[in-house]
Every structure is written in C-alpha cells, then in structure tokens.
Design a protein around this motif. Structure first.
Motif, PDB file in Angstrom:
ATOM      1  N   PRO A 141       0.799  -1.232   0.000  1.00  0.00           N
ATOM      2  CA  PRO A 141       0.000   0.000   0.000  1.00  0.00           C
ATOM      3  C   PRO A 141       0.830   1.279   0.000  1.00  0.00           C
ATOM      4  CG  PRO A 141      -0.030  -1.008   2.174  1.00  0.00           C
ATOM      5  CD  PRO A 141       0.614  -2.001   1.248  1.00  0.00           C
ATOM      6  N   GLN A 142       2.141   1.179   0.121  1.00  0.00           N
ATOM      7  CA  GLN A 142       2.981   2.376   0.159  1.00  0.00           C
ATOM      8  C   GLN A 142       3.297   2.924  -1.231  1.00  0.00           C
ATOM      9  OE1 GLN A 142       6.401   2.049   2.879  1.00  0.00           O
ATOM     10  NE2 GLN A 142       5.329   0.420   3.966  1.00  0.00           N
ATOM     11  N   THR A 143       2.802   2.276  -2.274  1.00  0.00           N
ATOM     12  CA  THR A 143       3.019   2.766  -3.634  1.00  0.00           C
ATOM     13  C   THR A 143       1.810   3.578  -4.068  1.00  0.00           C
ATOM     14  OG1 THR A 143       2.112   0.719  -4.549  1.00  0.00           O
ATOM     15  CG2 THR A 143       4.492   0.826  -4.260  1.00  0.00           C
ATOM     16  N   VAL A 144       2.028   4.836  -4.408  1.00  0.00           N
ATOM     17  CA  VAL A 144       0.920   5.705  -4.813  1.00  0.00           C
ATOM     18  C   VAL A 144       0.326   5.218  -6.127  1.00  0.00           C
ATOM     19  CG1 VAL A 144       0.193   8.082  -5.216  1.00  0.00           C
ATOM     20  CG2 VAL A 144       2.160   7.633  -3.760  1.00  0.00           C
ATOM     21  N   PHE A 145       1.200   4.937  -7.072  1.00  0.00           N
ATOM     22  CA  PHE A 145       0.765   4.514  -8.396  1.00  0.00           C
ATOM     23  C   PHE A 145       0.210   3.098  -8.291  1.00  0.00           C
ATOM     24  CE2 PHE A 145       1.366   3.989 -13.054  1.00  0.00           C
ATOM     25  CZ  PHE A 145       0.899   5.231 -13.465  1.00  0.00           C
ATOM     26  N   GLY A 146      -1.081   2.947  -8.478  1.00  0.00           N
ATOM     27  CA  GLY A 146      -1.722   1.646  -8.333  1.00  0.00           C
ATOM     28  C   GLY A 146      -2.307   1.405  -6.952  1.00  0.00           C
ATOM     29  N   HIS A 147      -2.249   2.422  -6.086  1.00  0.00           N
ATOM     30  CA  HIS A 147      -2.723   2.241  -4.709  1.00  0.00           C
ATOM     31  C   HIS A 147      -4.196   1.852  -4.660  1.00  0.00           C
ATOM     32  CE1 HIS A 147      -2.995   2.876  -0.376  1.00  0.00           C
ATOM     33  NE2 HIS A 147      -4.092   3.580  -0.603  1.00  0.00           N
ATOM     34  N   ARG A 148      -4.986   2.434  -5.544  1.00  0.00           N
ATOM     35  CA  ARG A 148      -6.418   2.121  -5.512  1.00  0.00           C
ATOM     36  C   ARG A 148      -6.683   0.665  -5.876  1.00  0.00           C
ATOM     37  NH1 ARG A 148      -9.904   7.108  -6.833  1.00  0.00           N
ATOM     38  NH2 ARG A 148      -8.833   7.596  -4.888  1.00  0.00           N
ATOM     39  N   ALA A 151      -6.213  -1.083  -2.652  1.00  0.00           N
ATOM     40  CA  ALA A 151      -7.352  -0.849  -1.766  1.00  0.00           C
ATOM     41  C   ALA A 151      -8.551  -1.695  -2.192  1.00  0.00           C
ATOM     42  CB  ALA A 151      -7.720   0.637  -1.768  1.00  0.00           C
ATOM     43  N   THR A 152      -8.744  -1.834  -3.505  1.00  0.00           N
ATOM     44  CA  THR A 152      -9.834  -2.668  -4.005  1.00  0.00           C
ATOM     45  C   THR A 152      -9.624  -4.133  -3.635  1.00  0.00           C
ATOM     46  OG1 THR A 152     -10.209  -1.161  -5.861  1.00  0.00           O
ATOM     47  CG2 THR A 152     -11.055  -3.405  -6.080  1.00  0.00           C
ATOM     48  N   ALA A 153      -8.379  -4.602  -3.761  1.00  0.00           N
ATOM     49  CA  ALA A 153      -8.074  -5.992  -3.416  1.00  0.00           C
ATOM     50  C   ALA A 153      -8.296  -6.259  -1.933  1.00  0.00           C
ATOM     51  CB  ALA A 153      -6.634  -6.318  -3.798  1.00  0.00           C
ATOM     52  N   GLU A 154      -8.000  -5.254  -1.093  1.00  0.00           N
ATOM     53  CA  GLU A 154      -8.147  -5.404   0.356  1.00  0.00           C
ATOM     54  C   GLU A 154      -9.553  -5.071   0.835  1.00  0.00           C
ATOM     55  OE1 GLU A 154      -6.129  -6.400   2.728  1.00  0.00           O
ATOM     56  OE2 GLU A 154      -4.316  -6.756   1.547  1.00  0.00           O
ATOM     57  N   GLY A 155     -10.332  -4.363  -0.004  1.00  0.00           N
ATOM     58  CA  GLY A 155     -11.664  -3.938   0.405  1.00  0.00           C
ATOM     59  C   GLY A 155     -11.647  -2.861   1.465  1.00  0.00           C
ATOM     60  N   VAL A 156     -10.666  -1.932   1.364  1.00  0.00           N
ATOM     61  CA  VAL A 156     -10.525  -0.866   2.353  1.00  0.00           C
ATOM     62  C   VAL A 156     -10.450   0.485   1.647  1.00  0.00           C
ATOM     63  CG1 VAL A 156      -9.319  -2.359   3.992  1.00  0.00           C
ATOM     64  CG2 VAL A 156      -7.996  -1.047   2.321  1.00  0.00           C
ATOM     65  N   ASN A 157     -10.499   1.561   2.449  1.00  0.00           N
ATOM     66  CA  ASN A 157     -10.365   2.911   1.903  1.00  0.00           C
ATOM     67  C   ASN A 157      -8.925   3.189   1.492  1.00  0.00           C
ATOM     68  OD1 ASN A 157     -13.061   3.671   2.243  1.00  0.00           O
ATOM     69  ND2 ASN A 157     -12.709   4.393   4.336  1.00  0.00           N
ATOM     70  N   ASP A 158      -8.761   4.193   0.645  1.00  0.00           N
ATOM     71  CA  ASP A 158      -7.423   4.644   0.278  1.00  0.00           C
ATOM     72  C   ASP A 158      -6.681   5.125   1.511  1.00  0.00           C
ATOM     73  OD1 ASP A 158      -8.362   4.206  -2.228  1.00  0.00           O
ATOM     74  OD2 ASP A 158      -8.208   6.273  -2.928  1.00  0.00           O
ATOM     75  N   ILE A 306       0.638 -15.761  -7.746  1.00  0.00           N
ATOM     76  CA  ILE A 306       0.389 -14.392  -7.287  1.00  0.00           C
ATOM     77  C   ILE A 306      -0.516 -13.661  -8.274  1.00  0.00           C
ATOM     78  CG2 ILE A 306       1.477 -12.147  -6.886  1.00  0.00           C
ATOM     79  CD1 ILE A 306       3.907 -13.674  -5.784  1.00  0.00           C
ATOM     80  N   LEU A 307      -0.255 -13.864  -9.564  1.00  0.00           N
ATOM     81  CA  LEU A 307      -1.070 -13.203 -10.584  1.00  0.00           C
ATOM     82  C   LEU A 307      -2.511 -13.711 -10.582  1.00  0.00           C
ATOM     83  CD1 LEU A 307       1.337 -12.957 -13.663  1.00  0.00           C
ATOM     84  CD2 LEU A 307       0.575 -11.124 -12.150  1.00  0.00           C
ATOM     85  N   ASN A 308      -2.717 -14.901 -10.067  1.00  0.00           N
ATOM     86  CA  ASN A 308      -4.074 -15.460 -10.019  1.00  0.00           C
ATOM     87  C   ASN A 308      -4.781 -15.149  -8.700  1.00  0.00           C
ATOM     88  OD1 ASN A 308      -3.959 -16.640 -12.589  1.00  0.00           O
ATOM     89  ND2 ASN A 308      -2.920 -18.460 -11.810  1.00  0.00           N
ATOM     90  N   SER A 309      -4.187 -14.272  -7.884  1.00  0.00           N
ATOM     91  CA  SER A 309      -4.776 -13.904  -6.594  1.00  0.00           C
ATOM     92  C   SER A 309      -5.569 -12.605  -6.733  1.00  0.00           C
ATOM     93  CB  SER A 309      -3.670 -13.723  -5.557  1.00  0.00           C
ATOM     94  OG  SER A 309      -2.928 -12.534  -5.816  1.00  0.00           O
ATOM     95  N   ASN A 310      -6.089 -12.128  -5.604  1.00  0.00           N
ATOM     96  CA  ASN A 310      -6.823 -10.849  -5.592  1.00  0.00           C
ATOM     97  C   ASN A 310      -5.926  -9.667  -5.952  1.00  0.00           C
ATOM     98  OD1 ASN A 310      -9.176 -12.129  -4.834  1.00  0.00           O
ATOM     99  ND2 ASN A 310      -8.902 -11.725  -2.642  1.00  0.00           N
ATOM    100  N   TYR A 311      -4.603  -9.872  -5.909  1.00  0.00           N
ATOM    101  CA  TYR A 311      -3.670  -8.780  -6.162  1.00  0.00           C
ATOM    102  C   TYR A 311      -3.198  -8.741  -7.613  1.00  0.00           C
ATOM    103  CZ  TYR A 311      -3.570  -8.690  -1.084  1.00  0.00           C
ATOM    104  OH  TYR A 311      -3.938  -8.623   0.233  1.00  0.00           O
ATOM    105  N   GLU A 312      -3.862  -9.501  -8.488  1.00  0.00           N
ATOM    106  CA  GLU A 312      -3.420  -9.573  -9.887  1.00  0.00           C
ATOM    107  C   GLU A 312      -3.344  -8.195 -10.529  1.00  0.00           C
ATOM    108  OE1 GLU A 312      -4.756 -11.516 -14.191  1.00  0.00           O
ATOM    109  OE2 GLU A 312      -6.034 -11.757 -12.417  1.00  0.00           O
ATOM    110  N   ALA A 313      -4.400  -7.387 -10.375  1.00  0.00           N
ATOM    111  CA  ALA A 313      -4.430  -6.078 -11.029  1.00  0.00           C
ATOM    112  C   ALA A 313      -3.324  -5.179 -10.491  1.00  0.00           C
ATOM    113  CB  ALA A 313      -5.791  -5.416 -10.827  1.00  0.00           C
ATOM    114  N   PHE A 314      -3.083  -5.246  -9.178  1.00  0.00           N
ATOM    115  CA  PHE A 314      -2.026  -4.416  -8.589  1.00  0.00           C
ATOM    116  C   PHE A 314      -0.661  -4.844  -9.115  1.00  0.00           C
ATOM    117  CE2 PHE A 314       1.355  -3.781  -5.542  1.00  0.00           C
ATOM    118  CZ  PHE A 314       1.214  -2.437  -5.214  1.00  0.00           C
ATOM    119  N   ILE A 315      -0.365  -6.143  -9.089  1.00  0.00           N
ATOM    120  CA  ILE A 315       0.942  -6.632  -9.536  1.00  0.00           C
ATOM    121  C   ILE A 315       1.146  -6.349 -11.015  1.00  0.00           C
ATOM    122  CG2 ILE A 315       2.393  -8.666  -9.806  1.00  0.00           C
ATOM    123  CD1 ILE A 315       2.027  -7.740  -6.910  1.00  0.00           C
TER     124      ILE A 315
END
Length: 345
Positions: A141-148, A151-158, A306-315
C-alpha cells in the motif's frame, strides 16, 4: 523551478557527470548504461513473467549509480543486495512473505556492504540499526501509483490523501522560515479521519499541527497543517530552503503526471501500529521490485499463483507501469530538484 525532460536517463547522466566524485564516475556511468539496457529489455518484451527480474536489475543499477553519486561509497565492487525474501507462518507467497533487510557493516569480522541499507542511508540520512523485517502486505500500500488497485483488493479505503498546496512562510523579524500544507477537508470527512488521526497516521504529530484556516479551493474548505518549529536563517531565507524541504520530504509521496501540475503530492495514512514498516517512497518501490524479481528468478510458478490472486491487477500494474514513475523520481533525486515530463510512459 522543475526540470522538464522527456528522457530521465539524460538527467541522471548529467547529474553523474556533474556531482559524482571523479574516482567513482566511470563506475556510476557504467551502472547507468546497464540500467538502460535492462529497462529497454523489460519494456520491449511482451512476456510479463520476465519483466519483474529485468526491472529489479534496472532499479538496482540506478541505485548503485545514485549511491556512488552521493559520495557515500567510493566503490561498490563487493556490494550485496542487502535483502532476503522470506516466508512467514502459512507459507503463502505474497500473503505471508516478508523481506529481511540487513545493515551495512564494514567494521566487523565479516564486513558486508548492503545496497538496500545504503540506499536508505542516502534517502533519509539514517541507516538500519539492525536486521529489520518488512511484511510484503505492509509494503504494497505504500506505492501511490496503483494504490487504488491495492485498496480494491483489500476492500478498504485509500490510505493516500492528496496535498493541495505547500507554501513557504518567513518572518523577517526573527529570520525564521517554515512550511504549511493544505488538504481538502471533505476528503477527511469522507474517509472518517479526524485531524488528530491525520497527524498521527501520517507521521506528522511531533512536528506539525492543524491551525485555523478559512480558505477554500475549488469550492471546498481547506485544512491547514503548519510546522511547529521554524528554521532560522542568517543571511537569506533561500539559503535554508533545502534544509526545510529535507525535513518534510520523508512525509510526502509523489506521482509524476503528464499534465499540469506535473507532480502531485500526498501524505500516507498508516495505522500507528504499522508505521514501523513505512519506508521512503523510492525504497518501498525498490523493495517490492526485489521481491517480485526474486520470485520470478527462482520460483516463476509462484509468480503465476500471485497473478491469479486478488492482487493480480495491482501486480500487473506495478510491473507494467511503475518503472516510469521510479525513473523520474530517481532523476529528481540525482538532479536535486523536481524532474517532470509531458510524456511519461
């Protein structure tokens, strides 16, 4: 004034030739040339599985050139990565992974020069006091670029809140200089963040305070944060500008934009219990790149998981889009002033 450049490598090269101590200059330029080659290979290739390793080696060589240019080391002939990829209880890649960072130790029985610690030392003026572990889920979450996407993968606010303005103030009477920052009040209301929570979670509570402010921007009320302790100057206020900026830069994250204002700043709201894992922006990007590069090199099948996890879009976004941000931000560090572009890719 910021530097407008469409080629960050030219800015880095110029800074090396200008600032790097002469004995280390040829090595720094060689590291930069290798970084360019790794970067070209990464952006030219269409295979996602190979990019993390190429990007890490690009970043590593840029960091080596940066350390030499700073004058921290005369050479890096025996430098180590200074990071080790580990798995905690549970054994799941990314979810249970952490990085162990090792301090540089040149005076012991087994001297070790560790790049990551040296990078931290140059960025924040302080090295690691001891081996330190950084959970990957606290670095993402410390990366600004792609942070949202995170947040979507975690289901939390920015966790990032935009800084709408930064202003310098000076007092001729007592020859002092200080900063104020301005944040949209409705953003705090929407996130449910109090003024005190803002100061604490952004790491500003010791040196900043919220002061009365009746200003608005774009029809929205502003919250004003002011430095508690001003810096005194002897001759000109401008002589202390860099010292003043150095005191606040560790609390600000930035994105490089292709349109005005070309650079956008943020504060990072991190739960107090997790602030021990907060790194300088560039160091967190570098650390994530190391982890993904290590997985790609030694266990590529886990990278597929990892790419097949909830974090695919972020990675996917990190691997494909983060390099431009990292290089322009690093060019700014080399040049010691903001480097911006109208054509970031």
């Amino acid at each position: 004034m910021p530097l407008l450049a469409t080629n960050p490598w030219a800015i880095i090269s110029q800074a090396i030739r200008k600032r790097c101590p002469a004995p280390a200059r040829s090595a720094a330029l060689s590291f930069m040339e290798q970084a360019i080659d790794f970067h070209r290979s990464a952006v030219a290739g269409g295979v996602l599985a190979a990019k993390p390793l190429l990007l890490y080696y690009c970043f590593m060589n840029v960091v080596k050139a940066f350390i030499l240019t700073s004058g921290l080391r005369p050479h890096l002939d025996v430098a180590q990565h200074g990071l080790s990829e580990q798995l905690g209880p549970g054994g799941r890649q990314l979810i249970d992974a952490f990085l162990r960072a090792f301090p540089t130790n040149l005076g012991g029985r087994q001297p070790a020069l560790n790049l990551f610690d040296d990078f931290l030392n140059v960025l924040r003026g302080a090295e690691l006091a001891a081996q330190t572990s950084y959970p990957l889920l606290e670095l993402l979450p410390q990366t600004v670029f792609g942070h949202r996407l995170w947040a979507t993968a975690e289901g939390v606010n920015d966790r990032f809140i935009g800084v709408e303005d930064v202003r310098f103030f000076s007092s001729v009477t007592d020859r002092s200089l200080w900063l104020t920052m301005y944040i949209f009040a409705p953003t705090l209301t929407w996130l449910g963040v109090t003024h005190q929570q803002l100061l604490q979670e952004a790491g500003l509570a010791n040196d900043w305070r919220v002061v009365d402010c009746n200003e608005e921007k774009d029809g929205q009320r502003l919250v004003c944060l002011e430095q508690r302790n001003a810096i005194n100057y002897t001759h000109r206020a401008a002589d202390k500008i860099m010292e003043l900026v150095d005191g606040v830069r560790q609390h600000l994250w930035a994105t490089v934009l292709t349109t005005r204002p070309f650079r956008r700043y943020y504060v990072y709201l991190c739960p107090v219990a997790q602030r021990q894992f907060v790194l300088p922006q560039l160091a967190s990007i570098y650390a994530i790149a190391y982890y993904l590069g290590s997985i790609t090199r030694y266990r590529p099948h886990h990278f597929e998981n990892i790419l097949n996890s909830n974090y695919e879009a972020f990675i996917d976004g990190f691997v494909n889009d983060q390099s431009g941000q990292f290089l322009y931000l690093m060019a700014s560090e080399f040049a010691q002033q903001d480097v911006v572009t109208s054509a970031t890719v």
